[in-house]
Structure formats: C-alpha cells, structure tokens
Scaffold this motif. Structure first.
Motif, short mmCIF file in Angstrom:
data_model
loop_
_atom_site.label_atom_id
_atom_site.label_comp_id
_atom_site.label_asym_id
_atom_site.label_seq_id
_atom_site.Cartn_x
_atom_site.Cartn_y
_atom_site.Cartn_z
N SER A 1 0.85 -1.20 0.00
CA SER A 1 0.00 0.00 0.00
C SER A 1 0.88 1.24 0.00
O SER A 1 1.98 1.25 0.57
N GLU A 2 0.37 2.26 -0.65
CA GLU A 2 1.07 3.54 -0.70
C GLU A 2 0.71 4.37 0.52
O GLU A 2 -0.45 4.41 0.93
N PRO A 3 1.69 5.06 1.13
CA PRO A 3 1.37 5.92 2.27
C PRO A 3 0.48 7.07 1.84
O PRO A 3 0.64 7.63 0.75
N GLY A 4 -0.49 7.40 2.68
CA GLY A 4 -1.42 8.47 2.33
C GLY A 4 -0.90 9.85 2.65
O GLY A 4 -1.35 10.83 2.03
N TYR A 5 0.02 9.96 3.60
CA TYR A 5 0.48 11.27 4.03
C TYR A 5 2.00 11.41 3.98
O TYR A 5 2.53 12.45 3.60
N GLN B 1 5.74 11.26 2.85
CA GLN B 1 6.45 11.31 1.57
C GLN B 1 7.96 11.24 1.85
O GLN B 1 8.42 11.73 2.89
#
Length: 258
Positions: A247-251, A253
């Motif tokens: 899953s890609e992090p939502g916040y 970077q």
C-alpha cells in the motif's frame, strides 16, 4: 650615698611566650574546606554521579533481571551477541557495496544492491514470503480466555528475541498490526477474525526465541496462569507465507532534500 647592694633589681620585661600548638593550628586552618567554584563543581558532580548510579541500579531491579536464572541470562546475552553479529555483518555488506559503487562497479552492482535491499524490506513489510529456522507456538483457547494484550506481549517478546518474520494463523504480523476481540470473544488480527487454536510462526534463532518465551514471568508462564497450556516447538525450517498487500502511504512522503 646609697649602697648599691641595697638596690632592688628592677623587674625585667616578660619574653615571648612559646605556643607549641601554633604550627598545628595552621595545619588545621589549611585543611579546612574553602568555598570555591572548584569545590562546588566537584560536589555537584559527585551528587549527580551518585544519583545516576542509584537510578541505574533501580532500573536494573525494575527490569526483573535479578530474578532470572543464570542459564536464562546467558541465553539472553547470546541473543544480544547474535543480534550484534548480524548488525556487524550488515554493516560489512553495506560497506562492501558502497566501496564497489565508489570504485565504479557499474550499474550491475547498484542493481544487485537495490534488489537485496528490496527483498529485505519486503520481508519486513510482509509483502514477500520468508523461510528459515524458527519456532511454532500453539495457543489453545477453547474457553476463549485469551486477551489481545496476551498476543501483543507474545509478538513483542518474539521481536525482542530477534524474530524477523511472524505469522499468526493466516495473518502476517507487521509493524502496524493491531489486535482485538470480537463480540463472541474470538481474536481479531488486523480486522480479521481468526479461530483457536492460534498458531504463531516466527523466523529467528530457535534457541533464543524459545528461551525468551519461557523465561520466568514471561509469555508462557502468563498463559499458564490463565489456564492456557501453550506449547513451543523449535523448527530447523519454517515458512511464513501469509502476505500483506503493498500500500502507498497516504500522508508520508520521502525526504529528498540534501
């Protein structure tokens, strides 16, 4: 004329009185502590040192290490040494990779280093399967006495003992894994209800991991006090095959600034 023999001799002036203790008094005055900045600093340092020593002793006592048997302490020390050895090996590997890249090893060395790093991160993130030596722990719970904190303590103990990949039934345990109970008293792992007996598979040094679970006051003893006869088996090869979806992090970077 008066006779000189009749003259009364005049009293002479008293001479200096010897004070035998005068030298000792000077020594006493020299030995008296004087209130200087150096003395104040030395006193403060002594107080801080004493406070630190007392605090450290209290921390060691609070950790419960004094209640462990000698063989348990030796085993824990072995585990620490093994972890130190693994970290040293990783440092050497990364150092060789760095030197190879600096020496102009070309794109092949960079690609190989990236692939190795990706595989290691995949195991930690639970996105790739893993195999290796470890333990299998079975926790019967027919009367549903198990609590989420018992499973959490088990996972934390496994991680502290050097477990590198963990699976409970068919759920992969990662850093973000959480535990709960359903309305029926069944265990929930990351939102998925699993049924007893709970089977925990962990890859790591079998001797170190199994000993960590069996120390006095540890996981196995706590479960026995709850009436749960959990068992641990050492395995020369064990497979952790449950996967987590990437899953890609939502916040968050990546930081790219120098």
């Amino acid at each position: 004329m008066s006779d000189p023999a009749d003259k009364t001799p005049e009293p002479t002036a008293p001479g200096p009185v010897t004070k035998p203790l005068q030298g000792w008094g000077r020594l006493v005055r020299m030995g008296r502590p004087r209130l200087t900045k150096a003395n104040l600093l030395a006193t403060l340092l002594a107080i801080l040192l004493g406070f630190g020593m007392v605090t450290q002793v209290q921390q060691y006592r609070a950790s419960g290490l004094e209640n462990l048997r000698q063989e348990d302490l030796v085993t824990l020390l072995d585990g620490v040494n093994q972890q130190s050895g693994k970290l040293g090996t990783e440092i050497n590997r990364l150092t060789r990779t760095r030197d190879s890249l600096r020496a102009g090893g070309g794109d092949a060395a960079a690609i190989k280093a990236a692939e190795d790093r990706l595989a290691a991160l995949g195991i930690l993130a639970g996105t790739v399967p893993a195999t290796g030596p470890g333990i299998e722990m079975r926790i019967p719970d027919s009367e549903r006495r198990i609590q989420p904190n018992n499973i959490l303590d088990t996972v934390q103990e496994l991680r502290d003992a050097g477990a590198e990949a963990i699976q409970i039934n068919d759920v992969r345990v990662v850093a973000s894994t959480w535990f709960g109970l359903s309305m029926e008293g069944q265990l929930i792992v990351d939102g998925k209800t699993i049924a007893a007996p709970y089977v925990v598979r962990a890859i790591g040094d079998p001797h170190t991991v199994s000993t960590a679970l069996a120390i006095p006051g540890g996981v196995l003893e706590t479960l026995r006090q709850l009436g749960i006869p959990a068992t641990v088996q050492r395995k020369t090869s064990i497979a952790v095959t449950a996967l987590r979806p990437a899953s890609e992090p939502g916040y968050a970077q990546p930081e790219t600034s120098e």
